[in-house]
Design a protein around this motif. Structure first.
Motif, PDB file in Angstrom:
ATOM      1  N   ASP A  80      -4.379  -1.089   8.974  1.00 52.99           N
ATOM      2  CA  ASP A  80      -4.662  -2.354   8.298  1.00 52.99           C
ATOM      3  C   ASP A  80      -4.925  -2.109   6.812  1.00 52.99           C
ATOM      4  O   ASP A  80      -4.390  -2.809   5.943  1.00 52.99           O
TER       5      ASP A  80
ATOM      6  N   ALA B  62     -10.010  -5.164   5.295  1.00 48.31           N
ATOM      7  CA  ALA B  62      -9.206  -4.303   6.163  1.00 48.31           C
ATOM      8  C   ALA B  62      -9.955  -3.038   6.541  1.00 48.31           C
ATOM      9  O   ALA B  62      -9.895  -2.580   7.694  1.00 48.31           O
TER      10      ALA B  62
ATOM     11  N   THR C  54       4.568   1.447   7.655  1.00 40.10           N
ATOM     12  CA  THR C  54       3.490   1.533   6.670  1.00 40.10           C
ATOM     13  C   THR C  54       3.545   2.857   5.927  1.00 40.10           C
ATOM     14  O   THR C  54       3.415   2.899   4.695  1.00 40.10           O
TER      15      THR C  54
ATOM     16  N   ASP D 182       3.860  -7.369  10.796  1.00 39.95           N
ATOM     17  CA  ASP D 182       2.452  -7.500  10.457  1.00 39.95           C
ATOM     18  C   ASP D 182       2.244  -7.977   9.021  1.00 39.95           C
ATOM     19  O   ASP D 182       1.431  -7.449   8.283  1.00 39.95           O
TER      20      ASP D 182
ATOM     21  N   THR E  31     -12.346  -3.150   9.503  1.00 39.63           N
ATOM     22  CA  THR E  31     -11.818  -3.203  10.876  1.00 39.63           C
ATOM     23  C   THR E  31     -11.756  -1.824  11.522  1.00 39.63           C
ATOM     24  O   THR E  31     -11.450  -1.715  12.705  1.00 39.63           O
TER      25      THR E  31
ATOM     26  N   ASN F 101      -9.490   0.192  11.256  1.00 41.54           N
ATOM     27  CA  ASN F 101      -8.092   0.459  11.586  1.00 41.54           C
ATOM     28  C   ASN F 101      -7.393   0.896  10.302  1.00 41.54           C
ATOM     29  O   ASN F 101      -7.161   0.088   9.409  1.00 41.54           O
TER      30      ASN F 101
ATOM     31  N   ARG G  12      -5.169  -9.991   6.096  1.00 41.09           N
ATOM     32  CA  ARG G  12      -3.746 -10.330   6.045  1.00 41.09           C
ATOM     33  C   ARG G  12      -3.500 -11.555   5.168  1.00 41.09           C
ATOM     34  O   ARG G  12      -2.523 -11.613   4.419  1.00 41.09           O
TER      35      ARG G  12
ATOM     36  N   ARG H  92       5.320   0.167  13.447  1.00 35.92           N
ATOM     37  CA  ARG H  92       4.342  -0.209  12.430  1.00 35.92           C
ATOM     38  C   ARG H  92       3.827   1.027  11.693  1.00 35.92           C
ATOM     39  O   ARG H  92       3.651   1.013  10.474  1.00 35.92           O
TER      40      ARG H  92
ATOM     41  N   SER I  93      -1.784  -0.889   4.871  1.00 32.91           N
ATOM     42  CA  SER I  93      -0.854  -1.967   4.564  1.00 32.91           C
ATOM     43  C   SER I  93      -1.259  -2.685   3.281  1.00 32.91           C
ATOM     44  O   SER I  93      -0.415  -3.004   2.442  1.00 32.91           O
TER      45      SER I  93
ATOM     46  N   ARG J  23      -9.720  -8.780  10.179  1.00 33.00           N
ATOM     47  CA  ARG J  23      -8.315  -8.365  10.143  1.00 33.00           C
ATOM     48  C   ARG J  23      -7.420  -9.509   9.681  1.00 33.00           C
ATOM     49  O   ARG J  23      -6.533  -9.317   8.844  1.00 33.00           O
TER      50      ARG J  23
END
Length: 386
Positions: free
Chosen positions: A181, A173, A227, A271, A176, A178, A144, A223, A184, A140
């Motif tokens: 993530d 990403a 996004t 984030d 993960t 997620n 980023r 968030r 984004s 993660r």
């Protein structure tokens, strides 16, 4: 433009049953310029001119620019040489003494601030080490770091490198599990595709991910709303550029709903990516109006954007260029020049990478017999010959 622009323009025009003179009347582009394009004498038409031709033809812009249009690379990428080297030659993960995620995260936060403050010189010094450390931290955090790096590469028009690093960011990403993530990163990838003028790809990617993460607005986190809203604004930006105003309006309306649910403009970056809220959407509506060749509407919408926002490289500065373009389109050169001068003071490293700034200044000084000292200073800053 990829391939033969003249052949594509002539082909679409004939399928529409239009003469060159009829297309000129419907688009506002001179018949002599249309003739030169079709005869292959001109292949350097500005994107705004091509969009007017697309409007006159009633076709998507991509029908004229082709599937693989050329996009500008940076005029001055030397300070990013070490960053590119770190991307091209990844350092093996440190197994004995890997960097602590907390320490790397703090460095990332500092780098984000340098990016949004347009402090490129200092950012260029710290980014290579961050990229190197990204191979030894959690997926993660790695995503980023690479997303920030990709943003820098897009902003400074180093597009091939941007694609490489953003593809790696998306892979990290997605690992993960997620979806936010990954979404984004997709927001940034869509920005790259917009710069590359791959509008259909932006449309497909933004809609796919917006559908995948669509929140329940009444209960969604900031968030989630941010996004989702940015994906919709990217899709809207692609649609308005591709001469699909209804699609652009629909997506912007949904982004506005997300912004209203947030109720305020955040003051801290969420984030990494960027700020999102009512003011951000208001600025993007101005941008769409300018692209849609409605400068009067753009100026009215600009008056609705809250004042006092700190300039950032990802929204406020671009918004100011849009307002400057609207003023020029309305034959108001003085406020347009004032905006360019303001940006030269507040965001100089950002401004010199903006093709739009160069185009606007060229329009400002193109018919003047003499230039003011401010005009000459701006021309020197953005490398505009005069």
């Amino acid at each position: 433009m990829s391939g033969d622009l003249g052949q594509r323009l002539q082909s679409v025009r004939k399928r529409r049953g239009l003469t060159q003179r009829e297309l000129a009347a419907g688009s506002g582009v001179s018949v002599s310029f249309i003739r030169k394009i079709e005869q292959g004498e001109r292949d350097d038409a500005r994107i705004e001119t091509l969009r007017r031709l697309a409007v006159g033809l009633g076709c998507p812009l991509t029908a004229l620019i082709g599937s693989e249009p050329e996009a500008p690379e940076s005029r001055n990428g030397e300070i990013w040489a070490e960053t590119r080297r770190a991307i091209e030659t990844p350092r093996a993960p440190l197994l004995d003494e890997p960097p602590a995620d907390d320490a790397v995260a703090q460095s990332l936060t500092a780098a984000v601030r340098l990016y949004h403050d347009n402090n490129y010189e200092e950012l260029a010094l710290v980014l290579p080490e961050l990229v190197a450390d990204s191979n030894s931290v959690s997926p993660r955090l790695r995503a980023r770091i690479l997303q920030l790096t990709g943003s820098v590469m897009v902003q400074t028009r180093q597009l091939r490198t941007a694609r490489t690093v953003l593809e790696r960011a998306l892979t990290s990403a997605e690992s993960t599990d997620n979806a936010l993530d990954a979404a984004s990163v997709v927001v940034t990838l869509c920005w790259l595709l917009l710069v590359e003028r791959r509008f259909q790809q932006v449309d497909e990617l933004a809609i796919h991910w917006a559908d995948r993460i669509e929140p329940r607005i009444s209960t969604a986190s900031e968030r989630e709303l941010s996004t989702w809203g940015w994906l919709l604004m990217r899709g809207s930006a692609a649609a308005i550029r591709d001469n699909r105003p209804d699609d652009a309006t629909g997506m912007m309306r949904l982004a506005q709903a997300a912004a209203v649910a947030i109720t305020r403009e955040p003051t801290e970056y969420q984030d990494y990516w960027t700020l999102f809220g009512p003011a951000t959407v208001a600025m993007k509506r101005v941008e769409n109006a300018v692209i849609d060749d409605r400068p009067d509407l753009a100026i009215r919408l600009a008056r609705q954007v809250p004042t006092g926002l700190r300039p950032t490289s990802d929204n406020r500065n671009r918004h100011l260029l849009d307002v400057a373009q609207a003023h020029l389109d309305l034959h108001r050169p003085d406020p347009a020049l004032d905006i360019l001068l303001q940006l030269s003071r507040e965001a100089r490293p950002w401004l010199i990478e903006q093709r739009l700034a160069k185009d606007l200044l060229a329009r400002l000084i193109g018919k003047r017999r003499t230039l003011t000292p401010d005009m000459r200073s701006l021309a020197d800053l953005i490398h505009l010959e005069y």
